[in-house]
Design a protein around this motif. Structure first.
Motif, mmCIF file in Angstrom:
data_model
loop_
_atom_site.group_PDB
_atom_site.id
_atom_site.type_symbol
_atom_site.label_atom_id
_atom_site.label_comp_id
_atom_site.label_asym_id
_atom_site.label_seq_id
_atom_site.Cartn_x
_atom_site.Cartn_y
_atom_site.Cartn_z
ATOM 1 N N LYS A 93 0.883 -1.186 0.000
ATOM 2 C CA LYS A 93 0.000 0.000 0.000
ATOM 3 C C LYS A 93 0.908 1.220 0.000
ATOM 4 O O LYS A 93 2.018 1.179 0.531
ATOM 5 N N TYR A 94 0.415 2.313 -0.601
ATOM 6 C CA TYR A 94 1.174 3.564 -0.587
ATOM 7 C C TYR A 94 0.415 4.592 0.226
ATOM 8 O O TYR A 94 -0.795 4.749 0.056
ATOM 9 N N ARG A 95 1.154 5.330 1.073
ATOM 10 C CA ARG A 95 0.535 6.468 1.757
ATOM 11 C C ARG A 95 0.958 7.720 0.990
ATOM 12 O O ARG A 95 2.154 7.993 0.819
ATOM 13 N N ILE A 96 -0.032 8.464 0.543
ATOM 14 C CA ILE A 96 0.223 9.683 -0.227
ATOM 15 C C ILE A 96 -0.303 10.863 0.572
ATOM 16 O O ILE A 96 -1.430 10.827 1.068
ATOM 17 N N MET B 191 1.590 9.380 -9.083
ATOM 18 C CA MET B 191 1.526 8.431 -7.960
ATOM 19 C C MET B 191 0.302 7.527 -8.076
ATOM 20 O O MET B 191 0.377 6.323 -7.846
ATOM 21 N N ILE B 192 -0.814 8.109 -8.434
ATOM 22 C CA ILE B 192 -2.033 7.301 -8.568
ATOM 23 C C ILE B 192 -1.869 6.312 -9.730
ATOM 24 O O ILE B 192 -2.290 5.149 -9.641
ATOM 25 N N ALA C 292 -0.062 3.398 -8.534
ATOM 26 C CA ALA C 292 -0.941 2.519 -7.739
ATOM 27 C C ALA C 292 -1.811 1.666 -8.667
ATOM 28 O O ALA C 292 -2.024 0.476 -8.412
ATOM 29 N N LYS D 270 -2.179 -1.493 -6.326
ATOM 30 C CA LYS D 270 -1.977 -1.302 -4.881
ATOM 31 C C LYS D 270 -2.998 -0.301 -4.342
ATOM 32 O O LYS D 270 -3.300 0.701 -5.009
ATOM 33 N N VAL E 227 -4.116 2.782 -1.837
ATOM 34 C CA VAL E 227 -3.417 3.943 -1.290
ATOM 35 C C VAL E 227 -4.187 4.454 -0.080
ATOM 36 O O VAL E 227 -5.399 4.302 0.008
ATOM 37 N N ARG E 228 -3.431 5.038 0.847
ATOM 38 C CA ARG E 228 -4.093 5.866 1.860
ATOM 39 C C ARG E 228 -3.801 7.307 1.502
ATOM 40 O O ARG E 228 -2.633 7.696 1.395
ATOM 41 N N ILE E 229 -4.857 8.056 1.275
ATOM 42 C CA ILE E 229 -4.698 9.479 1.045
ATOM 43 C C ILE E 229 -4.736 10.114 2.424
ATOM 44 O O ILE E 229 -5.791 10.203 3.055
ATOM 45 N N ARG F 133 -9.773 0.724 -3.509
ATOM 46 C CA ARG F 133 -8.317 0.806 -3.312
ATOM 47 C C ARG F 133 -7.976 2.092 -2.549
ATOM 48 O O ARG F 133 -6.829 2.518 -2.535
#
Ligand code: SF4
Length: 412
Positions: A116-119, A137-138, A141, A146, A148-150, A206
């Motif tokens: 997961k990516y935290r943005i 970045m999106i 993902a 993957k 993401v946590r915004i 997601r």
């Protein structure tokens, strides 16, 4: 007498965060998840993998690591490899600020190794570059499939958006105060960034949102409103909660109110550890918040009285602490061997006043002798007095009784 219990959970879109066979579902009615973050330099792959393992063993269901430089991004696959070799399948979350668009695109193995990516939409770029860099970045993902946590934070809020909202607000017949404008900007940034991600092709299942501030009442207000305005899964956390008891109390106060309202799909308790202190403390606190609220069970609970003038020695405090440590230490093994053991209650009480009563309510209880009482410690199992311990080996004998009970009651 009305037993209310928590409000029904807010309906949210479930998000699967996965590594290998391990799928951690966040939201959609799944259990509220516990997560944490390392404080090692990610460039130190071995040190980071060891801390991730410790956090996972303590019960963190996802672990976030900083990915702040090309050197850190280059080490992420090695961290994942170390964990896989150790049999640790906890999903890794990459924490990106400022340069995530570059790192995710220049280090494909890093992008693939993360679950997961935290943005942070407040620092993906400024002016005309903001949209391009956020989109990159999106798109990463989407490409690597993957979630993401915004993650919006009041300490790094999108300054363009805030300035625009300040202007718009100044033209209102009754202008909002600065705090309200800022919190409206936080919520708008989170929800608007999620809508932009969906428009770029990232499915709503997601996306997880967070809107962190460091004031308890403000956090409750912001998340209550955020929860009303969208149906994305929500990550709760009081940012910069602080050290020691202040950090624990502030986080508990904020998260408990929101969880009681049915808001929150995953939590992190951000505590500043004492110098040299274990990072795993924040995982224990997060679990205890959920367990004491009756939302999840992680480890058997020890019920102990505070002690008073009737306890002239520290024997019972020492026993309570020993039993708590013993139960925690056993859990990695017991979790699989003795399903249901996490719901067990063990009472360790200081004297005859509340000792026998409280012990009878627990699965197992012991009532130690207070001052002036005969030097005997009755033990209760499932409400019945089964034996009396005496002498200076009470702690060892009681621990053995607990261990035998667990094997008998929860063994398959
Ligand atoms: Fe004091 Fe006994 Fe109550 Fe414990 S159970 S707080 S020792 S009176």
């Amino acid at each position: 007498l009305v037993f209310g219990g928590p409000a029904p959970r807010r309906q949210s879109i479930p998000v699967d965060v996965r590594w290998g066979e391990n799928v951690v579902t966040v939201g959609g009615g799944a259990p509220v998840r516990v997560q944490s973050m390392t404080n090692t330099d990610t460039v130190d792959a071995i040190g980071t993998a060891i801390q991730v393992k410790e956090l996972a063993q303590a019960g963190s269901e996802m672990v976030r690591i900083t990915v702040n430089t090309p050197e850190a991004a280059a080490e992420v696959p090695a961290i994942r490899e170390q964990l896989d070799r150790m049999g640790v399948d906890v999903p890794l979350v990459g924490d990106f600020h400022y340069n995530g668009h570059i790192l995710l695109n220049q280090f494909p193995d890093c992008a693939a190794a993360l679950s997961k990516y935290r943005i942070n939409p407040g620092n993906v770029g400024y002016g005309a570059k903001r949209d391009t860099q956020y989109s990159q970045m999106i798109e990463a993902a989407c490409r690597y499939d993957k979630p993401v946590r915004i993650g919006v934070n009041w300490g790094s809020l999108d300054q363009d958006l805030l300035a625009r909202m300040m202007d718009e607000n100044a033209q209102r017949p009754t202008p909002w105060d600065a705090k309200r404008v800022m919190y409206e900007a936080l919520i708008s940034s989170a929800v608007g960034s999620a809508e932009r991600a969906v428009a770029l092709g990232l499915p709503a299942n997601r996306i997880i949102l967070s809107c962190k501030v460091s004031d308890v009442q403000d956090l409750v207000a912001v998340y209550t409103e955020l929860g009303r305005r969208c149906d994305y899964a929500l990550h709760l956390g009081l940012t910069e909660a602080g050290m020691g008891s202040k950090g624990i109390v502030a986080s508990t106060a904020a998260l408990a109110v929101l969880l009681q309202r049915g808001i929150g799909d995953t939590i992190r308790v951000s505590l500043t550890p004492e110098p040299g202190g274990a990072r795993t403390g924040e995982v224990v606190v997060a679990q205890e918040i959920l367990q004491t609220m009756g939302l999840r069970s992680f480890t058997p609970m020890v019920i102990a009285c505070p002690g008073c003038g009737r306890t002239t020695s520290t024997v019972f405090q020492e026993l309570a602490s020993k039993i708590q440590d013993y139960l925690r230490a056993q859990m990695p093994l017991w979790r699989d061997t003795y399903p249901g053991v996490e719901d067990m209650d063990v009472a360790v009480m200081g004297c005859i006043v509340n000792g026998p009563g409280e012990s009878k309510h627990a699965n197992i209880g012991i009532s130690l002798p207070g001052s002036g009482e005969s030097p005997a410690a009755p033990v209760f199992i499932d409400g019945e007095k089964v034996k009396t311990l005496r002498g200076d080996r009470i702690a060892e004998e009681f621990q053995q009784i607990v261990s035998d009970y667990v094997a008998r009651r929860y063994g398959r």
